[in-house]
Design an enzyme around this catalytic site. Structure first.
Site, PDB file in Angstrom:
ATOM      1  N   HIS A 157      -7.370  12.854  27.378  1.00 40.86           N
ATOM      2  CA  HIS A 157      -8.930  13.166  26.969  1.00 40.86           C
ATOM      3  C   HIS A 157      -9.790  12.366  27.891  1.00 40.86           C
ATOM      4  O   HIS A 157     -10.983  12.442  27.768  1.00 40.86           O
ATOM      5  CB  HIS A 157      -9.001  12.213  25.521  1.00 40.86           C
ATOM      6  CG  HIS A 157      -8.244  12.976  24.452  1.00 40.86           C
ATOM      7  ND1 HIS A 157      -9.033  14.026  23.226  1.00 40.86           N
ATOM      8  CD2 HIS A 157      -6.919  13.160  23.913  1.00 40.86           C
ATOM      9  CE1 HIS A 157      -8.051  14.447  22.962  1.00 40.86           C
ATOM     10  NE2 HIS A 157      -6.884  13.979  22.889  1.00 40.86           N
ATOM     11  N   ASP A 361     -16.529  10.202  32.599  1.00 44.66           N
ATOM     12  CA  ASP A 361     -16.147  10.275  31.289  1.00 44.66           C
ATOM     13  C   ASP A 361     -15.331  11.737  31.283  1.00 44.66           C
ATOM     14  O   ASP A 361     -15.590  12.849  32.248  1.00 44.66           O
ATOM     15  CB  ASP A 361     -17.633  10.850  30.697  1.00 44.66           C
ATOM     16  CG  ASP A 361     -17.312   9.951  29.273  1.00 44.66           C
ATOM     17  OD1 ASP A 361     -16.083   9.921  28.888  1.00 44.66           O
ATOM     18  OD2 ASP A 361     -18.223   9.438  28.632  1.00 44.66           O
TER      19      ASP A 361
END
Length: 459
Positions: A157, A361
């Site tokens: 993730h 991110d």
């Protein structure tokens, strides 16, 4: 032959009967539809003899849920230590913050070995195992040693590290074996896939066709599966809570700029606060008031780097507010705790702009949530870092370099002065993107790829 179960493995496991949050709901729905098992850490710290008891069944319907406990040493070494003080900074391109501790690395591997043993006790032929995130990189290799031949998929993730950063990891020589033991490695972006392929190729993997690789006797696949959100669910929540912005008591004409992030050095929060201060200093009309509402619940406060960023943010907030505030106006409102998801949806809808400006991110679902929450007739503007995974899909946002406060300040001014027709056009394009790759698409696409057999080596 009937389809086997889906076994999901994650660091934490939802304990409530009706889970909330996009990823949790998506996995909940997939397990409910197919039947299966969810295994995760209970969050408890127990004595070694308690942890040794193995899995605890916490639910049987509509699918089985099992938790395992960690000892204090395991929590410190596996979770706070190796996962979050070694892997997290490495994967977010902050090798300067990486901790090297052989004991923590040992505990990390031992926890993965123990979890693999627990999974091996419940897995059946035909089951498909789906492992989530950086806590469980060695898990498939540990399963293979136990003779588990089932399809095992992995989804990361967070970003995949740059190959040039990998030499900072003492266990880097173990990583190719960890990764190649999975059948499918799912990553957020094409950039992550490129980094993973470069690293694996540099460590002896042979690149085959269509994202497949071969390392020793293992053939596996690396591909991008950008995670999405429950678009309709978020629209509904935003509409139901459209009055949430009234609690802010903004003065007439005051503009609202939002930031919603975990308190983490990867999110670029000091740079964001500095950029907002620069916008205020240089805005064309000093009578125009804009407030930055930054919601940043804390995480991993026992890790030294998180204490530092908390102090830095409080210093910048105090300086900007001290220089700019009026008796009836506070330029930066900084909330360091969780806000309920439905209330957040209503705040997004009220926002004139949203700053999603991480330095690194995996995806950043705040960007997608903000877009979904908008009133299409009068939408706010998304300001998005080039370094957010969402940037590959959401190029109709105002793109910025978060390291450049001047550029971000100009983007804030552009967002707050953007004409309606341009805001509507950008919002329409962004909505199309997040609908095409929503959370249901992500789950279906990944599981379809995981269950697709890989042709034997040589084909």
């Amino acid at each position: 032959m009937s389809e086997g179960r889906l076994i999901v493995v994650s660091n934490r496991i939802p304990t409530e009967a009706a889970p909330s949050g996009g990823l949790v709901v998506a996995l909940h729905d997939a397990l409910k539809e197919r039947g299966g098992v969810w295994i995760g850490n209970s969050g408890k710290r127990v004595a070694p003899e308690e942890a040794a008891k193995g899995l605890t069944r916490i639910a049987a319907d509509p699918y089985e849920r099992y938790s395992f406990d960690l000892t204090e040493e395991e929590h410190d070494g596996f979770y706070l230590g190796y996962a979050n003080a070694t892997l997290w900074p490495l994967f977010h391109h902050r090798t300067d913050l990486l901790e090297v501790d052989p004991d923590q690395a040992r505990v990390y591997r031992e926890v993965n070995e123990r979890v693999a043993g627990l999974i091996a006790e419940v897995v059946r032929p035909g089951d498909v195992i789906w492992v989530h995130d950086y806590h469980f990189l060695p898990l498939a290799e540990a399963l293979r040693r136990r003779g588990v031949a089932n399809r095992v998929g992995y989804f990361l993730h967070i970003p995949f590290p740059n190959p040039s950063d990998m030499p900072a990891l003492p266990e880097r020589k173990l990583m190719p074996g960890w990764l190649s033991s999975f059948d499918l490695i799912g990553l957020q972006t094409k950039r992550d896939v490129s980094n993973a392929l470069d690293f694996l190729r540099d460590n002896g993997a042979e690149i085959l066709l269509r994202g497949r690789l071969k390392l020793d006797d293992r053939q596996f696949e690396v591909a991008s599966f950008p995670i999405g959100i429950d678009v309709d669910g978020f629209i509904e929540a935003a509409e139901k809570n459209a009055d949430a912005g009234e609690h802010l008591r903004l003065s007439p004409g005051e503009r609202l700029v939002l930031g919603v992030d975990r308190l983490d050095y990867s999110k670029g929060l000091p740079q964001r606060f500095a950029a907002f201060g620069e916008y205020l200093s240089h805005r064309p009309d000093p009578q125009v008031r804009a407030t930055l509402l930054q919601i940043a619940p804390p995480s991993r406060e026992n890790v030294e780097a998180y204490k530092d960023i908390r102090q830095e943010l409080e210093t910048i907030t105090g300086r900007v507010n001290g220089e700019m505030a009026e008796l009836d106006w506070t330029p930066i409102r900084y909330i360091r705790r969780n806000i309920e998801r439905d209330v957040l949806a209503g705040l997004y809808r009220r926002g004139d702009a949203c700053l999603v400006t991480p330095l690194a991110d995996g995806m950043n679902l705040v960007a997608k949530e903000f877009v979904a929450a908008q009133d299409g007739a009068d939408p706010g503007v998304l300001i998005l870092s080039h370094f957010a995974g969402a940037a590959e899909q959401m190029d109709a946002a105002l793109m910025v370099n978060p390291y450049d406060p001047g550029e971000t300040a100009k983007a804030i001014d552009q967002a707050l002065s953007m004409p309606l027709h341009e805001r509507q056009a950008r919002h329409l394009s962004l909505m199309q993107s997040i609908r095409e790759t929503d959370i249901d698409w992500w789950t279906r696409t990944y599981l379809a790829a995981l269950q697709k057999p890989i042709a034997p080596v040589g084909n």
